[in-house]
Design an enzyme around this catalytic site. Structure first.
Site, PDB file in Angstrom:
ATOM      1  N   SER A 238     -36.188  23.532 -27.987  1.00  0.00           N
ATOM      2  CA  SER A 238     -35.410  24.261 -28.986  1.00  0.00           C
ATOM      3  C   SER A 238     -34.514  23.285 -29.725  1.00  0.00           C
ATOM      4  O   SER A 238     -34.492  22.090 -29.437  1.00  0.00           O
ATOM      5  CB  SER A 238     -34.552  25.323 -28.297  1.00  0.00           C
ATOM      6  OG  SER A 238     -33.520  24.679 -27.572  1.00  0.00           O
ATOM      7  N   LYS A 239     -33.782  23.822 -30.665  1.00  0.00           N
ATOM      8  CA  LYS A 239     -32.830  23.035 -31.463  1.00  0.00           C
ATOM      9  C   LYS A 239     -31.849  22.276 -30.582  1.00  0.00           C
ATOM     10  O   LYS A 239     -31.428  21.178 -30.887  1.00  0.00           O
ATOM     11  CB  LYS A 239     -32.023  23.998 -32.341  1.00  0.00           C
ATOM     12  CG  LYS A 239     -32.542  24.073 -33.746  1.00  0.00           C
ATOM     13  CD  LYS A 239     -31.424  24.480 -34.688  1.00  0.00           C
ATOM     14  CE  LYS A 239     -31.799  24.054 -36.075  1.00  0.00           C
ATOM     15  NZ  LYS A 239     -32.275  24.965 -36.961  1.00  0.00           N
TER      16      LYS A 239
END
Ligand code: GLU
Length: 466
Positions: A238-239
């Site tokens: 994810s980010k």
């Protein structure tokens, strides 16, 4: 095997991220390897969340990565009649039935099931009611019971799903819109897709889709579920792990060939080989070498691969690539392209991104450099002033080539009894503003006499007034 046809079907509800880009790359490579074709299809039936902006940015990202499609882009929102037609076929053949259960009722049952530890799937209330279409009704697939569906996955092998795990899922919503399962099967079928290569988060969808193919009496495509990408901590990428959208990588100065190279190795391998040209990837890519274990995203490795491709890019080409980054940093672009290329040549071995390269070029391009305060405090000191004065004298005479420059510095070191480094560091700060730079003689040669003399005079001025 008939001609291979793969597809990339993003939902335009966000930008293209690394996971999606890898899926697209694998599908594209598989198609190219087999001289087949690659289809782009936007799964935009969710009108609430789909945006033109994302359609545009996904296309742009794919184009930047060089993953051109042979067909499409198709838009599911333009194919609604086709899905309804197939839904109707399924209803007429008895493979699907209408359900009138009110959503609140379903929700109540779902909660009840969850509370008592049972599976929350649809309980089949309307399965034998023989209802026709009507307002508020949804169409559901009549999943054969009892039964087992086996997914013959090209990566994982056979995976069985007992139908007790699969409820009579919805094909058409009460507003007549298709669900993902119906649309994806109708599309893959009518587009002649031979291989569905996608993330293994879709594996549990596959038995449902196989049931639809069976109900339509159509042969299913081959399925290959690629293990997902994890962050360095083992959680789903994810980010938070520093993973950005493809276009953000472009903004940060990554090269498309580097991102492609990094992505192909994320879950696929060819011995120990790390670096692949596009031709090599196409030649070597196959599904049998996709790893069964999840891949781990490593931003440092991505940087290293980018640095490799930066060095491998011919300087004139790289100069062209670096221009937007110079502008972004507000640096003047020199008219003399040779000057830019020579300067770039010296930062190329150290820069890992185009943005870093542009930043490293700063001192070559600006009229007046800024001193890093710490560097100036440490190296631009009164005791070095006489040495810089001597240097100024000598430099107005010497030839600006690496060798004579080096000889001059060595002579000066001997004359003053100082170590070469003691002289070189202040000069480096005077010329670049920093304590780290490409080789001193090469930067002097490239900056040229006039700039060098001017910067040394300014350093002396700085020392006098500090
Ligand atoms: N639109 C789906 C997604 O973005 C596609 C899934 C599939 O490949 O069937 O996840």
């Amino acid at each position: 095997m008939s001609a291979v046809k793969t597809r990339f079907p993003p939902s335009p509800t966000g930008h293209l991220h690394l996971g999606g880009a890898r899926t697209a790359l694998f599908n594209w490579l598989f198609a190219r390897h087999h001289q087949g074709s690659f289809v782009l299809r936007f799964e935009d039936t969710d009108r609430e969340r789909s945006r033109q902006e994302y359609v545009d940015s996904i296309r742009e990202a794919l184009e930047w990565l060089g993953l051109e499609w042979d067909e499409g882009p198709y838009f599911q929102s333009e194919r609604l009649d086709l899905y309804r037609e197939y839904a109707h076929k399924l209803y007429q053949s008895g493979h699907a039935y209408y359900c009138e259960c009110p959503p609140e009722e379903l929700e109540r049952k779902r909660k009840e099931a969850l509370a008592s530890g049972r599976k929350p799937g649809y309980d089949g209330t309307c399965r034998e009611k023989d209802l026709g279409p009507g307002p508020g009704r949804v169409l559901r697939l009549r999943v054969p019971r009892p039964g087992v569906t086996v997914v013959e996955d090209l990566i994982r092998g056979a995976v069985s799903f007992d139908h007790s795990e699969i409820d009579d899922f919805i094909l058409l919503r009460s507003d007549g819109s298709p669900t993902y399962h119906l649309a994806v099967v109708v599309d893959d079928l009518t587009m002649g897709i031979t291989h569905v290569i996608r993330g293994d988060d879709h594996l549990s969808n596959t038995p449902k889709q196989l049931l639809l193919y069976r109900a339509l009496e159509a042969p299913p495509p081959f399925f290959a579920h690629v293990p997902m990408i994890l962050g360095p901590d083992g959680a789903r990428l994810s980010k938070r792990h520093g993973a950005r959208s493809v276009l953000e990588y472009r903004e940060e100065g990554y090269l498309p060939q580097a991102l492609r190279n990094y992505l192909v190795r994320l879950g696929w391998s060819w011995g120990d080989q790390e670096i692949f040209t596009l031709e090599e990837m196409i030649e070597k890519f196959d599904l049998s070498r996709i790893n069964k274990a999840a891949a781990r995203f490593d931003p440092e490795k991505l940087l290293a691969v980018n640095a490799y491709w930066l060095r491998a890019t011919p300087t004139p080409e790289l100069a062209e690539e670096v221009l937007p980054f110079l502008r972004k940093l507000g640096l003047p672009v020199p008219e003399d392209r040779r000057y830019l290329e020579e300067a770039l040549e010296t930062v190329k071995p150290r820069a890992r991104t185009l943005l870093e390269a542009a930043e490293m070029l700063r001192f070559y391009l600006v009229e007046e450099i800024d001193y890093d305060p710490e560097a100036a405090r440490k190296f631009l000191t009164p005791d070095i002033a006489p040495v810089l004065e001597r240097l100024l004298e000598e430099l107005s005479r010497v030839k600006f080539k690496d060798e004579p420059l080096e000889r001059l510095f060595r002579g000066l070191a001997e004359e003053t009894g100082l170590k070469l480094k003691k002289i070189a560091q202040p000069v480096r700060v005077a010329l670049t503003g920093k304590t780290v730079s490409p080789g001193l003689f090469e930067i002097m040669r490239i900056l040229g006499r006039e700039r060098v003399l001017r910067r040394l005079r300014r350093a002396l001025e700085f020392i006098r007034t500090r």
